[in-house]
Design a protein around this motif. Structure first.
Motif, short mmCIF file in Angstrom:
data_model
loop_
_atom_site.label_atom_id
_atom_site.label_comp_id
_atom_site.label_asym_id
_atom_site.label_seq_id
_atom_site.Cartn_x
_atom_site.Cartn_y
_atom_site.Cartn_z
N PHE A 122 37.28 -17.73 24.40
CA PHE A 122 36.48 -16.63 24.93
C PHE A 122 35.41 -16.20 23.93
O PHE A 122 34.27 -15.91 24.30
N GLN A 123 35.78 -16.12 22.66
CA GLN A 123 34.88 -15.60 21.64
C GLN A 123 33.62 -16.44 21.50
O GLN A 123 32.55 -15.90 21.22
N VAL A 124 33.72 -17.75 21.71
CA VAL A 124 32.57 -18.61 21.46
C VAL A 124 31.92 -19.15 22.73
O VAL A 124 30.94 -19.89 22.66
N THR A 125 32.43 -18.76 23.90
CA THR A 125 31.78 -19.18 25.14
C THR A 125 31.28 -18.01 25.97
O THR A 125 30.29 -18.14 26.70
N ARG A 126 31.94 -16.87 25.88
CA ARG A 126 31.54 -15.74 26.73
C ARG A 126 30.35 -14.98 26.15
O ARG A 126 29.54 -14.45 26.87
N SER A 127 30.26 -14.89 24.83
CA SER A 127 29.10 -14.20 24.27
C SER A 127 28.84 -14.59 22.83
O SER A 127 27.74 -14.91 22.46
N ALA A 128 29.88 -14.57 21.98
CA ALA A 128 29.68 -14.67 20.52
C ALA A 128 28.77 -13.54 20.05
O ALA A 128 27.85 -13.73 19.26
N GLY A 129 29.06 -12.34 20.52
CA GLY A 129 28.27 -11.17 20.15
C GLY A 129 27.89 -10.37 21.37
O GLY A 129 28.14 -10.78 22.50
N HIS A 130 27.27 -9.21 21.14
CA HIS A 130 26.93 -8.32 22.25
C HIS A 130 25.65 -8.79 22.94
O HIS A 130 24.82 -9.47 22.35
N GLY A 131 25.50 -8.39 24.19
CA GLY A 131 24.28 -8.69 24.92
C GLY A 131 24.48 -9.80 25.94
O GLY A 131 25.52 -10.45 26.01
N ASP A 132 23.44 -10.02 26.75
CA ASP A 132 23.49 -11.01 27.83
C ASP A 132 23.05 -12.38 27.32
O ASP A 132 21.91 -12.79 27.52
N PHE A 133 23.96 -13.08 26.67
CA PHE A 133 23.64 -14.45 26.27
C PHE A 133 24.94 -15.20 26.07
O PHE A 133 26.02 -14.63 25.96
N ARG A 134 24.83 -16.52 26.06
CA ARG A 134 25.94 -17.39 25.70
C ARG A 134 25.41 -18.46 24.75
O ARG A 134 24.32 -18.97 24.96
N PRO A 135 26.18 -18.81 23.73
CA PRO A 135 25.77 -19.91 22.87
C PRO A 135 26.03 -21.25 23.56
O PRO A 135 26.69 -21.31 24.60
N LEU A 136 25.50 -22.29 23.01
CA LEU A 136 25.83 -23.63 23.45
C LEU A 136 27.00 -24.10 22.59
O LEU A 136 26.90 -24.12 21.36
N THR A 137 28.13 -24.44 23.21
CA THR A 137 29.36 -24.71 22.47
C THR A 137 29.84 -26.13 22.75
O THR A 137 30.03 -26.52 23.90
N LEU A 138 30.06 -26.88 21.67
CA LEU A 138 30.50 -28.27 21.73
C LEU A 138 31.92 -28.38 21.20
O LEU A 138 32.25 -27.78 20.18
N ALA A 139 32.77 -29.18 21.88
CA ALA A 139 34.18 -29.28 21.50
C ALA A 139 34.59 -30.74 21.35
O ALA A 139 34.91 -31.41 22.34
N PRO A 140 34.58 -31.29 20.13
CA PRO A 140 35.02 -32.67 19.92
C PRO A 140 36.53 -32.79 19.98
O PRO A 140 37.26 -31.82 19.79
N ALA A 141 37.00 -34.02 20.23
CA ALA A 141 38.44 -34.28 20.28
C ALA A 141 38.88 -35.28 19.21
O ALA A 141 40.08 -35.46 19.02
N THR A 142 37.94 -35.92 18.54
CA THR A 142 38.25 -36.86 17.47
C THR A 142 37.31 -36.58 16.30
O THR A 142 36.28 -35.91 16.45
N ILE A 143 37.64 -37.14 15.15
CA ILE A 143 36.76 -36.95 13.99
C ILE A 143 35.44 -37.67 14.21
O ILE A 143 34.37 -37.16 13.83
N GLN A 144 35.47 -38.85 14.83
CA GLN A 144 34.22 -39.53 15.11
C GLN A 144 33.33 -38.69 16.02
O GLN A 144 32.12 -38.56 15.81
N GLU A 145 33.92 -38.09 17.03
CA GLU A 145 33.14 -37.25 17.93
C GLU A 145 32.65 -36.00 17.22
O GLU A 145 31.53 -35.54 17.47
N ALA A 146 33.45 -35.45 16.30
CA ALA A 146 32.99 -34.30 15.53
C ALA A 146 31.77 -34.66 14.69
O ALA A 146 30.82 -33.86 14.58
#
Length: 367
Positions: A122-146
């Motif tokens: 929730f913290q990094v997809t819903r806002s990551a701070g106050h106001g009307d915005f959302r960050p772009l959030t990437l979620a790797p599953a392997t070290i190569q993908e990271a």
């Protein structure tokens, strides 16, 4: 290039260096401290800026200042530190500044523990701070993908002038896997036209997130929303396996997806028509592809290392076309593939007669 055994935190750090990271500002917190320690040595070796700030609040404001110059900047932390950065993250978004933030998640709420968890969703997809915005959030599953997504994070941050978060958990930050690092990028020395770098010979430039007149702030917000809509249209990313014939689709991200993949393989070996859908962008959530799968599946099972956070996005994508169930562990307790297989079996049993016109059932499935 050759594959080598790399630790997750250090691999992300080196990937950032090779992607052209100019300046890093951070504060140590487990389980991401190795990332900071690695850059404390590596950045000065290359003549680049490294500052261990006095706090996460200081670090994110240093990121803000450096981002104003058009340089590639980054910070990293874990859940409690990301919480402290919330105001600064909102300022970055409001000023349309490109920056990369790495969140290596630990157990919570509060100080919690240093075990792997996924409760920062929730913290990094819903806002990551106050106001009307959302960050772009990437979620790797392997070290190569990271490694690969770290480079992509900087590219997306610059392309859209926005905050990009790389979301991993303590498992991925601490584990070691064979992976291949990219070559060093050759970047143009010129700065973007919006950056601050002295006003001699050109009109002054202003970077700000304050708009005192409501009408002006509304125009700014409308522009930000248009940007988010464009990102949602262009940047949804996901992967999947066994989706063509799946009666049940398991949805999981990050480390939980690795466990879920083993469970899906085991379930397939037992003759169950199960598939795996793995979101790679959590914001924007890959809802288009998931929505296309909804009419073909009997049910969905969301697997997370939390109390059920991504499940809200899955339900929004699936709608009333199929039941959505949940299985999760909290507090850093490691889930096992056998547990997920049991949840798969229970979900398939409970939804066997609801293939056509299924109503959503919100019963949790736990071992």
């Amino acid at each position: 290039m050759t594959r080598e055994l790399l630790k997750g935190n250090e691999a992300i750090a080196e990937a950032a260096v090779r992607a052209g990271l100019d300046a890093y500002f951070g504060y140590p917190i487990t389980p991401q401290t190795e990332l900071l320690e690695y850059l404390a040595r590596r950045m000065p070796e290359l003549g680049r800026a490294f500052v261990q700030a006095e706090s996460e609040v200081a670090a994110i404001n240093m990121v803000y200042g450096a981002a104003c110059t058009g340089k590639r900047v980054m910070t990293s932390s874990s859940g409690p530190g990301i919480s402290l950065m919330q105001e600064g993250l909102s300022y970055l978004a409001g000023a349309e500044l490109p920056a990369v933030v790495v969140d290596v998640m630990r157990g919570g709420p509060g100080l919690g523990n240093i075990a792997a968890c996924q409760s920062d969703y929730f913290q990094v997809t819903r806002s990551a701070g106050h106001g009307d915005f959302r960050p772009l959030t990437l979620a790797p599953a392997t070290i190569q993908e990271a490694i690969d997504l770290t480079g992509l994070a900087f590219d997306l941050a610059e392309r859209y002038r926005m905050l990009v978060i790389l979301l991993v958990d303590g498992n991925l930050g601490q584990m070691m896997e064979p992976a291949e690092l990219p070559p060093f990028r050759q970047r143009e020395p010129s700065l973007p036209e919006w950056a601050l770098g002295g006003a001699e010979g050109r009109p002054p430039r202003i970077i700000t997130s304050i708009y005192l007149q409501p009408e002006a702030l509304e125009r700014h917000n409308l522009a930000l929303q248009a940007k988010l809509a464009a990102i949602a249209e262009r940047e949804q990313r996901s992967s999947g396996m066994y989706l063509e014939d799946a009666d049940l689709i398991v949805v999981a991200f990050g480390s939980a997806a690795r466990v879920a993949q083993n469970a899906v393989e085991a379930a397939r070996a037992r003759g169950m028509a199960v598939g795996l859908f793995r979101p790679i962008t959590l914001s924007p959530f890959p809802s288009r592809r998931l929505a296309r799968l909804a009419p073909r599946a009997r049910a969905f099972l969301v697997v997370e290392m939390n109390a059920g956070q991504m499940i809200e996005d899955v339900r929004l994508a699936v709608g009333e076309r199929a039941p959505v169930r949940f299985y999760g562990r909290m507090g850093g307790v490691e889930m096992l593939p056998d547990e997920v297989v049991q949840a798969i079996e229970q979900t398939m049993h409970d939804t066997r007669v609801t293939k056509n016109g299924a109503r959503r059932l919100d019963v949790e499935v736990r071992s």
